[in-house]
Design a protein around this motif. Structure first.
Motif, mmCIF file in Angstrom:
data_model
loop_
_atom_site.group_PDB
_atom_site.id
_atom_site.type_symbol
_atom_site.label_atom_id
_atom_site.label_comp_id
_atom_site.label_asym_id
_atom_site.label_seq_id
_atom_site.Cartn_x
_atom_site.Cartn_y
_atom_site.Cartn_z
ATOM 1 N N VAL A 1 9.147 -1.470 -5.354
ATOM 2 C CA VAL A 1 10.113 -0.379 -5.177
ATOM 3 C C VAL A 1 9.477 0.909 -4.673
ATOM 4 C CG1 VAL A 1 11.648 -1.336 -6.928
ATOM 5 C CG2 VAL A 1 9.915 0.329 -7.601
ATOM 6 N N GLY A 2 8.252 1.204 -5.079
ATOM 7 C CA GLY A 2 7.623 2.453 -4.643
ATOM 8 C C GLY A 2 7.513 2.541 -3.132
ATOM 9 N N ILE A 3 7.151 1.438 -2.509
ATOM 10 C CA ILE A 3 7.050 1.407 -1.049
ATOM 11 C C ILE A 3 8.435 1.455 -0.420
ATOM 12 C CG2 ILE A 3 6.485 -0.138 0.877
ATOM 13 C CD1 ILE A 3 3.929 -0.847 -0.572
ATOM 14 N N ALA A 4 9.404 0.738 -1.015
ATOM 15 C CA ALA A 4 10.761 0.751 -0.468
ATOM 16 C C ALA A 4 11.356 2.158 -0.510
ATOM 17 C CB ALA A 4 11.638 -0.229 -1.243
ATOM 18 N N TYR A 5 11.137 2.867 -1.618
ATOM 19 C CA TYR A 5 11.638 4.249 -1.707
ATOM 20 C C TYR A 5 10.979 5.131 -0.647
ATOM 21 C CZ TYR A 5 13.195 2.909 -6.454
ATOM 22 O OH TYR A 5 13.781 2.300 -7.543
ATOM 23 N N TRP A 6 9.679 4.996 -0.504
ATOM 24 C CA TRP A 6 8.955 5.810 0.485
ATOM 25 C C TRP A 6 9.499 5.543 1.887
ATOM 26 C CZ3 TRP A 6 4.673 9.263 0.364
ATOM 27 C CH2 TRP A 6 4.117 9.544 1.619
ATOM 28 N N LEU B 1 3.081 4.124 -11.919
ATOM 29 C CA LEU B 1 3.646 4.459 -10.610
ATOM 30 C C LEU B 1 2.947 3.664 -9.499
ATOM 31 C CD1 LEU B 1 4.048 8.335 -10.947
ATOM 32 C CD2 LEU B 1 5.842 6.591 -11.065
ATOM 33 N N GLY B 2 1.625 3.503 -9.628
ATOM 34 C CA GLY B 2 0.911 2.697 -8.641
ATOM 35 C C GLY B 2 1.366 1.253 -8.662
ATOM 36 N N THR B 3 1.602 0.709 -9.854
ATOM 37 C CA THR B 3 2.067 -0.674 -9.968
ATOM 38 C C THR B 3 3.468 -0.835 -9.395
ATOM 39 O OG1 THR B 3 0.729 -0.908 -11.972
ATOM 40 C CG2 THR B 3 2.407 -2.582 -11.598
ATOM 41 N N ALA B 4 4.256 0.229 -9.411
ATOM 42 C CA ALA B 4 5.576 0.186 -8.799
ATOM 43 C C ALA B 4 5.504 0.162 -7.276
ATOM 44 C CB ALA B 4 6.406 1.391 -9.253
ATOM 45 N N ALA B 5 4.321 0.465 -6.723
ATOM 46 C CA ALA B 5 4.137 0.416 -5.277
ATOM 47 C C ALA B 5 3.363 -0.821 -4.834
ATOM 48 C CB ALA B 5 3.417 1.677 -4.795
ATOM 49 N N LYS B 6 2.395 -1.243 -5.636
ATOM 50 C CA LYS B 6 1.617 -2.471 -5.417
ATOM 51 C C LYS B 6 1.218 -2.995 -6.788
ATOM 52 C CE LYS B 6 1.104 -3.101 -0.889
ATOM 53 N NZ LYS B 6 1.398 -4.358 -0.185
ATOM 54 N N ALA C 1 -0.085 3.402 -3.127
ATOM 55 C CA ALA C 1 -0.710 2.934 -4.362
ATOM 56 C C ALA C 1 -2.120 3.491 -4.519
ATOM 57 C CB ALA C 1 -0.737 1.406 -4.395
ATOM 58 N N VAL C 2 -2.828 3.647 -3.401
ATOM 59 C CA VAL C 2 -4.214 4.123 -3.442
ATOM 60 C C VAL C 2 -4.300 5.499 -4.099
ATOM 61 C CG1 VAL C 2 -6.128 4.934 -2.005
ATOM 62 C CG2 VAL C 2 -5.038 2.741 -1.506
ATOM 63 N N VAL C 3 -3.392 6.390 -3.762
ATOM 64 C CA VAL C 3 -3.457 7.737 -4.330
ATOM 65 C C VAL C 3 -3.182 7.690 -5.834
ATOM 66 C CG1 VAL C 3 -1.021 8.349 -3.936
ATOM 67 C CG2 VAL C 3 -2.761 10.135 -3.956
ATOM 68 N N CYS C 4 -2.359 6.761 -6.285
ATOM 69 C CA CYS C 4 -2.106 6.624 -7.719
ATOM 70 C C CYS C 4 -3.356 6.137 -8.447
ATOM 71 C CB CYS C 4 -0.946 5.670 -7.958
ATOM 72 S SG CYS C 4 0.659 6.279 -7.385
ATOM 73 N N VAL C 5 -4.087 5.209 -7.835
ATOM 74 C CA VAL C 5 -5.325 4.725 -8.434
ATOM 75 C C VAL C 5 -6.353 5.850 -8.506
ATOM 76 C CG1 VAL C 5 -7.289 3.182 -8.077
ATOM 77 C CG2 VAL C 5 -4.972 2.320 -7.797
#
Length: 481
Positions: free
Chosen positions: A116-121, A238-243, A213-217
């Motif tokens: 979902v994080g990528i879909a929202y972006w 939040l990172g897991t919600a993107a990857k 996801a990288v910035v969240c890590v």
């Protein structure tokens, strides 16, 4: 309190490769060297990151100019990106909500197969794209087929704008990640320069949305170093919600908390991660539960794919003359079994090591194990390891060896897809297999160096630098006596 200027670990005296390179500009910095009043290490790292991302955008220029319509150029010039194709292929040209269950939308477009994080972006970038393009009337597009609509000049213009909007957003994310990494260890801000100058960042930053996801890590590593377990968990969630892979940082947190007997911190990290992930997924799930599940079903049903050792084995067996294919279930069971054994090994390593390993070291080992046995290893997945690697083993020699393998694979995968490596007699390209195996060998080299640092902490550059002020004090006292 940030360290005094003189307490920064200077790479020209700390890293053998940088020390050797510095001879061309006067040699390593001396003890009486002055410091620039404005160009601090963090600002230099940010400037280098901006230059790297600018070069990455320039590297995609050939494809950008023809809107990724030249099927050969995207491979021969190695400027492929998923972004323009998914703009039209997933309904963003019509501003379709990625998790819409509308029958007409689902008849025209496949569901977004990313978390979902990528879909929202991507959806937000599509809104900005339409605004920048004058908010075009979408009614006329609904009456066209997707193929006809995608071929219009207006949509081609939007595709280019969409890539540009994402590129600017990625640059902001990369700068933020570099800032986080430079602050994980205040005495070693220059370690983040390996992120800023990474060929992997330059070449793959625009291939997909992995930088979300990288910035969240990077932020999670920073928050953990600052003693903020709840924020660490939120960023992991939040990172897991993107990857999926940021979830694996919880394994590193578990080992550290077991070693240091900090169950409260483990609980806060877990709570923050779970809460952030649930809240991030809730809008998508409520608006379209079936569409939300597509990411999970898509990955479970996927077979051996690009970059994977499973693909090498499968194609090699096919060359024997008998048709062969690993069933997706077989690969799922095999890869998760290998990964589970790998995680147990990391757990035992972390618990048995002489001193508590750092989160970057443990996170790097777990994510590397996942990638090495995964059924797909796309070229941009190197970004998953990048923020962890530059802190886990801040030595340019080992990072260059690792990224050399990644650069070789980056070139090979596009040439392979463009059929430029196809043997004259037909069949699969053996050179592509070699590129996959070289990439894995280079990654395993870095894994071996990190394992050595954990088992023999005197080899860990970070721990050695941390002891240096104490050694200086001991030497000064000895001289005084």
């Amino acid at each position: 309190m940030p360290p005094a200027r003189g307490d920064w670990v200077d790479p020209t005296t700390d890293d053998p490769v940088v020390t050797a390179l510095s001879e061309g500009v006067g040699g390593p910095v001396g003890t009486r060297a002055g410091r620039h009043p404005w160009w601090t290490p963090v600002r230099v790292v940010l400037a280098l990151t901006a230059i790297c991302l600018s070069l990455g955008m320039w590297q995609k220029t050939n494809c950008y100019e023809d809107t990724w319509q030249d099927g050969d150029a995207r491979y021969s010039h190695m400027c492929y990106s998923d972004l323009p194709y998914l703009y039209t292929g997933r309904g963003f040209a019509e501003l379709s909500w990625p998790y819409s269950d509308d029958a007409q939308t689902r008849a025209r477009y496949e569901v977004m197969e990313y978390p979902v994080g990528i879909a929202y972006w991507a959806y937000g970038a599509a809104w900005v794209t339409h605004w920048l393009n004058g908010s075009p009337d979408l009614e006329s597009r609904y009456g066209q087929s997707v193929g006809e609509m995608s071929a219009t000049d207006s949509v081609h213009r939007e595709m280019r704008i969409f890539v540009a909007v994402n590129a600017i957003g990625f640059a902001v994310l990369a700068l933020l990640a570099a800032w986080f990494l430079s602050g994980v260890n205040p005495r070693r801000p220059w370690d983040a320069a390996a992120f800023a100058l990474s060929p992997a960042l330059l070449l793959t930053g625009l291939v997909n949305w992995d930088l979300v996801a990288v910035v969240c890590v990077a932020g999670a590593l920073w928050a953990w170093a600052r003693g903020r377990p709840l924020l660490t968990g939120v960023l992991i969630g939040l990172g897991t919600a993107a990857k999926l892979y940021p979830l694996f940082l919880l394994g590193g947190v578990l080992i550290i908390c077991l070693r240091r007997r900090r169950p409260r911190d483990l609980g806060l990290v877990t709570l923050g991660a779970a809460g952030a992930w649930v809240l991030a997924n809730l809008p998508a799930y409520l608006s379209g539960p079936a569409e939300w599940k597509v990411f999970w079903t898509f990955n479970s049903e996927r077979g051996a794919d690009l970059g994977s050792v499973w693909l090498v084995v499968q194609q090699a067996l096919e060359r024997t003359g008998d048709p062969f294919s690993f069933a997706p279930h077989t690969i799922n069971v095999g890869s998760w079994l290998f990964f589970g054994v790998w995680c147990v090994g990391v757990l035992l390593l972390g618990l048995a090591s002489p001193s508590t390993p750092r989160l970057a070291q443990l996170g790097f080992l777990v994510v590397a194990g996942f990638l090495l046995v995964n059924k797909v290893y796309s070229p941009q997945y190197v970004l998953w390891l990048l923020p962890l690697a530059v802190l886990a083993r801040p030595r340019w020699r080992d990072l260059v060896i690792w990224q050399a393998g990644e650069v070789l694979y980056f070139a090979a995968v596009w040439w392979y897809l463009g059929n430029f490596l196809a043997p004259g007699g037909g069949g699969d390209s053996g050179f592509y297999w070699v590129a996959i195996l070289v990439r894995m060998a280079a990654e395993l080299w870095l894994v071996a160096m990190v394992v050595r640092d954990i088992l023999l902490p005197r080899h860990d550059p970070v721990r050695a630098a941390a002891l240096e002020p104490q050694l200086r004090t001991i030497r000064s006292k000895a001289v005084a006596v």
